[in-house]
Design a protein around this motif. Structure first.
Motif, PDB file in Angstrom:
ATOM      1  N   HIS A 267      26.646  35.814  -8.104  1.00  0.00           N
ATOM      2  CA  HIS A 267      25.715  34.705  -8.001  1.00  0.00           C
ATOM      3  C   HIS A 267      25.530  34.122  -6.911  1.00  0.00           C
ATOM      4  O   HIS A 267      24.437  33.372  -6.612  1.00  0.00           O
ATOM      5  N   VAL A 268      26.038  34.498  -5.866  1.00  0.00           N
ATOM      6  CA  VAL A 268      25.916  33.970  -4.581  1.00  0.00           C
ATOM      7  C   VAL A 268      25.866  35.149  -3.463  1.00  0.00           C
ATOM      8  O   VAL A 268      26.724  35.996  -3.227  1.00  0.00           O
ATOM      9  N   GLY A 269      24.736  35.142  -2.662  1.00  0.00           N
ATOM     10  CA  GLY A 269      24.205  36.182  -1.798  1.00  0.00           C
ATOM     11  C   GLY A 269      24.993  35.970  -0.393  1.00  0.00           C
ATOM     12  O   GLY A 269      24.619  35.144   0.430  1.00  0.00           O
ATOM     13  N   THR A 270      26.171  36.306  -0.188  1.00  0.00           N
ATOM     14  CA  THR A 270      26.974  36.211   1.157  1.00  0.00           C
ATOM     15  C   THR A 270      26.128  36.687   2.409  1.00  0.00           C
ATOM     16  O   THR A 270      26.214  35.921   3.486  1.00  0.00           O
ATOM     17  N   ARG A 271      25.775  37.810   2.204  1.00  0.00           N
ATOM     18  CA  ARG A 271      24.900  38.317   3.345  1.00  0.00           C
ATOM     19  C   ARG A 271      23.595  37.469   3.537  1.00  0.00           C
ATOM     20  O   ARG A 271      23.486  37.072   4.810  1.00  0.00           O
ATOM     21  N   ALA A 272      23.145  36.844   2.665  1.00  0.00           N
ATOM     22  CA  ALA A 272      21.765  35.999   3.087  1.00  0.00           C
ATOM     23  C   ALA A 272      22.251  34.868   3.621  1.00  0.00           C
ATOM     24  O   ALA A 272      21.442  34.212   4.489  1.00  0.00           O
ATOM     25  N   VAL A 273      23.284  34.485   3.253  1.00  0.00           N
ATOM     26  CA  VAL A 273      23.970  33.008   3.932  1.00  0.00           C
ATOM     27  C   VAL A 273      24.236  33.305   5.200  1.00  0.00           C
ATOM     28  O   VAL A 273      23.979  32.223   6.185  1.00  0.00           O
ATOM     29  N   LEU A 274      25.026  34.373   5.558  1.00  0.00           N
ATOM     30  CA  LEU A 274      24.934  34.474   6.939  1.00  0.00           C
ATOM     31  C   LEU A 274      24.039  34.916   7.810  1.00  0.00           C
ATOM     32  O   LEU A 274      23.784  34.488   8.878  1.00  0.00           O
ATOM     33  N   ARG A 275      22.928  35.375   7.226  1.00  0.00           N
ATOM     34  CA  ARG A 275      21.620  35.724   7.745  1.00  0.00           C
ATOM     35  C   ARG A 275      20.963  34.241   8.176  1.00  0.00           C
ATOM     36  O   ARG A 275      20.170  34.226   9.129  1.00  0.00           O
ATOM     37  N   ALA A 276      21.196  33.308   7.063  1.00  0.00           N
ATOM     38  CA  ALA A 276      20.341  32.127   7.368  1.00  0.00           C
ATOM     39  C   ALA A 276      21.252  31.080   8.276  1.00  0.00           C
ATOM     40  O   ALA A 276      20.867  30.006   8.504  1.00  0.00           O
ATOM     41  N   ALA A 277      22.433  31.578   8.701  1.00  0.00           N
ATOM     42  CA  ALA A 277      23.284  30.559   9.514  1.00  0.00           C
ATOM     43  C   ALA A 277      22.391  30.268  10.850  1.00  0.00           C
ATOM     44  O   ALA A 277      22.036  31.272  11.427  1.00  0.00           O
ATOM     45  N   PRO A 278      22.638  29.284  11.293  1.00  0.00           N
ATOM     46  CA  PRO A 278      21.949  28.813  12.610  1.00  0.00           C
ATOM     47  C   PRO A 278      22.713  29.441  13.846  1.00  0.00           C
ATOM     48  O   PRO A 278      23.130  28.610  14.737  1.00  0.00           O
ATOM     49  N   TRP A 279      22.926  30.845  13.812  1.00  0.00           N
ATOM     50  CA  TRP A 279      23.479  31.098  15.041  1.00  0.00           C
ATOM     51  C   TRP A 279      22.883  31.023  16.568  1.00  0.00           C
ATOM     52  O   TRP A 279      23.595  30.717  17.471  1.00  0.00           O
ATOM     53  N   ASN A 280      21.460  30.648  16.592  1.00  0.00           N
ATOM     54  CA  ASN A 280      20.670  30.485  17.609  1.00  0.00           C
ATOM     55  C   ASN A 280      21.100  29.181  18.145  1.00  0.00           C
ATOM     56  O   ASN A 280      20.691  28.545  19.238  1.00  0.00           O
ATOM     57  N   VAL A 281      21.692  28.201  17.476  1.00  0.00           N
ATOM     58  CA  VAL A 281      22.116  26.871  17.970  1.00  0.00           C
ATOM     59  C   VAL A 281      23.217  26.958  19.137  1.00  0.00           C
ATOM     60  O   VAL A 281      23.094  25.993  19.834  1.00  0.00           O
ATOM     61  N   VAL A 282      23.973  28.089  18.878  1.00  0.00           N
ATOM     62  CA  VAL A 282      25.020  28.319  20.116  1.00  0.00           C
ATOM     63  C   VAL A 282      24.141  28.356  21.647  1.00  0.00           C
ATOM     64  O   VAL A 282      24.379  27.918  22.491  1.00  0.00           O
ATOM     65  N   ALA A 283      23.016  29.264  21.385  1.00  0.00           N
ATOM     66  CA  ALA A 283      22.181  29.444  22.632  1.00  0.00           C
ATOM     67  C   ALA A 283      21.499  28.309  22.906  1.00  0.00           C
ATOM     68  O   ALA A 283      21.136  27.613  24.043  1.00  0.00           O
ATOM     69  N   PHE A 284      20.993  27.499  22.031  1.00  0.00           N
ATOM     70  CA  PHE A 284      20.042  26.337  22.174  1.00  0.00           C
ATOM     71  C   PHE A 284      20.963  25.338  23.070  1.00  0.00           C
ATOM     72  O   PHE A 284      20.595  24.715  23.633  1.00  0.00           O
ATOM     73  N   SER A 285      22.124  25.029  22.411  1.00  0.00           N
ATOM     74  CA  SER A 285      22.950  23.832  22.840  1.00  0.00           C
ATOM     75  C   SER A 285      23.387  24.207  24.444  1.00  0.00           C
ATOM     76  O   SER A 285      23.257  23.384  25.480  1.00  0.00           O
TER      77      SER A 285
END
Length: 427
Positions: A267-285
């Motif tokens: 009932h929990v899409g772990t791949r979708a969660v990882l795709r939705a994670a804000p990885w770009n915040v590392v580059a932004f910061s």
């Protein structure tokens, strides 16, 4: 002047994001311009990375953890319980919602809180059949409180983590100062919301119209894992500082534990969660710090630090208010991340030490967390909040938001700074 223009241009791109440029790409573009123009040098990048990697990876881990728990239904379950505890009273519902927002922001960071709680509150308002004005009040309780009340722990806001890393503030020491301050801020948030918007709330609502909280849970395994991991996260954060373990490692381990449980759930899409994670915040910061670092080379952060040092010489109260109000103003006009980074560089170069420096640092954090609520561009969390509202059919114009910001922000900021002064003054 060139360094200032690059900062202003980068902030403008981050806020407006023309043609879907995105905040991270906009900030990266500004960083590239700063490097090409020579206001920042390649040799500075390792220093900048060292100042930002732990904070940004901690935020990513927290949001991954919160997204997993949201997919399992934990936050919707909590919101439905809060609505039932309201007992049909609109004002009591607002008070309980403010408390829920403060807890979620404290444990799962402001950005995660606004993304998760805003849709849930809008669904709650729809189920109760309240007016647009009441819906906006409940939404404001989320959008305002998750930012303004994100003071208590280092993990509650990206700005908190960056400031703590920059000045070596331990998890326990930081919480000892900011927990009581945050309690005052939460009370001030509730008081101002009731004062200005309490009349929009229904006197009574039908509790029977609410769905069952148990029906909101999609994965009981992940749900239970969340209750187990939360105290482990807090305990690990307290213990990690003595062991020299980065906070991002503690948060990452907790997120990985819940992810492992979620991976076994249908009932929990772990791949979708990882795709939705804000990885770009590392580059932004990293990119934003690079852009702001150009102000240091131009001597502007040094001048700002000298100005702060002059106020700090007059005592704790002067230091708290000079730092807090100036960072709040910069946050409202520029966005809170570049504002706080400017303050960090200024304080580091000011030569101020001891209790005076502590007052400047904590004052800057209060200003960076509460001050941006004055304008729609003050924080990325506010821009995300407005985007979520627009996507759900609740259009809030900038004029309407500015009126709310002018009503709510000054009294809450003043309460936070006074509470901080009292906490530091009384020891």
């Amino acid at each position: 002047m060139l360094a200032v223009l690059i900062v202003l241009g980068t902030v403008a791109l981050v806020v407006w994001q023309p043609r879907g440029l995105g905040a991270a790409r906009a900030a990266t573009l500004g960083a590239v311009v700063a490097l090409v123009a020579g206001v920042v040098h390649l040799s500075d990048l390792p220093t900048l990375w060292g100042a930002t990697w732990n904070a940004t990876l901690t935020l990513v881990g927290l949001i991954v953890l919160s997204l997993l728990l949201d997919a399992a239904g934990l936050f919707r379950w909590a919101a439905l319980h809060v609505a039932r505890w309201g007992g049909g009273s609109g004002r009591r519902l607002l008070a309980l919602l403010v408390g829920l927002c403060a807890v979620v922001a404290a444990l799962f960071a402001n950005d995660g809180g606004v993304l998760i709680l805003t849709p849930i509150v809008l669904e709650l308002a729809l189920a109760l059949g309240v007016s647009r004005a009441a819906t906006l009040t409940l939404a404001l309780a989320v959008g305002f409180v998750v930012d303004a009340a994100s003071l208590p722990l280092t993990i509650s806001n990206l700005t908190n983590i960056i400031a703590a890393d920059a000045f070596g503030l331990g998890f326990g020491g930081y919480a000892g100062v900011m927990l009581p301050v945050n309690l005052v801020v939460v009370a001030a948030c509730l008081g101002t919301l009731l004062l200005f918007y309490g009349r929009t709330l229904p006197r009574r609502y039908d509790v029977g119209a609410l769905p069952s909280p148990q029906g909101a849970v999609r994965s009981w395994g992940v749900f239970r894992a969340g209750w187990l991991v939360t105290p482990l996260l807090l305990a690990g954060a307290f213990l990690a500082e003595g062991a020299g373990v980065p906070l991002s490692a503690v948060v990452g381990a907790c997120a990985l534990l819940v992810w492992a449980v979620a991976a076994r759930s249908a009932h929990v899409g772990t791949r979708a969660v990882l795709r939705a994670a804000p990885w770009n915040v590392v580059a932004f910061s990293l990119a934003m710090y690079t852009v702001v670092y150009g102000l240091r080379g131009a001597g502007l952060t040094g001048a700002y630090g000298a100005w702060l040092a002059g106020w700090a010489a007059h005592g704790t109260g002067a230091a708290v208010f000079a730092s807090g109000l100036s960072v709040a103003g910069l946050s409202a006009g520029l966005n809170n991340l570049p504002a706080l980074l400017t303050a960090i560089l200024g304080i580091q170069g000011s030569g101020v030490s001891g209790a005076a420096r502590e007052a400047l640092v904590f004052g800057a954090v209060v200003g960076a967390d509460i001050g941006p609520k004055l304008t729609p561009i003050g924080s990325l969390a506010t821009l995300l909040w407005l985007h979520v509202l627009r996507g759900r059919g609740l259009e809030v114009g900038w004029g309407e938001y500015l009126r709310a910001g002018l009503r709510l922000t000054p009294p809450v900021l003043l309460a936070g700074l006074l509470a901080l002064w009292a906490r530091l003054h009384l020891g």
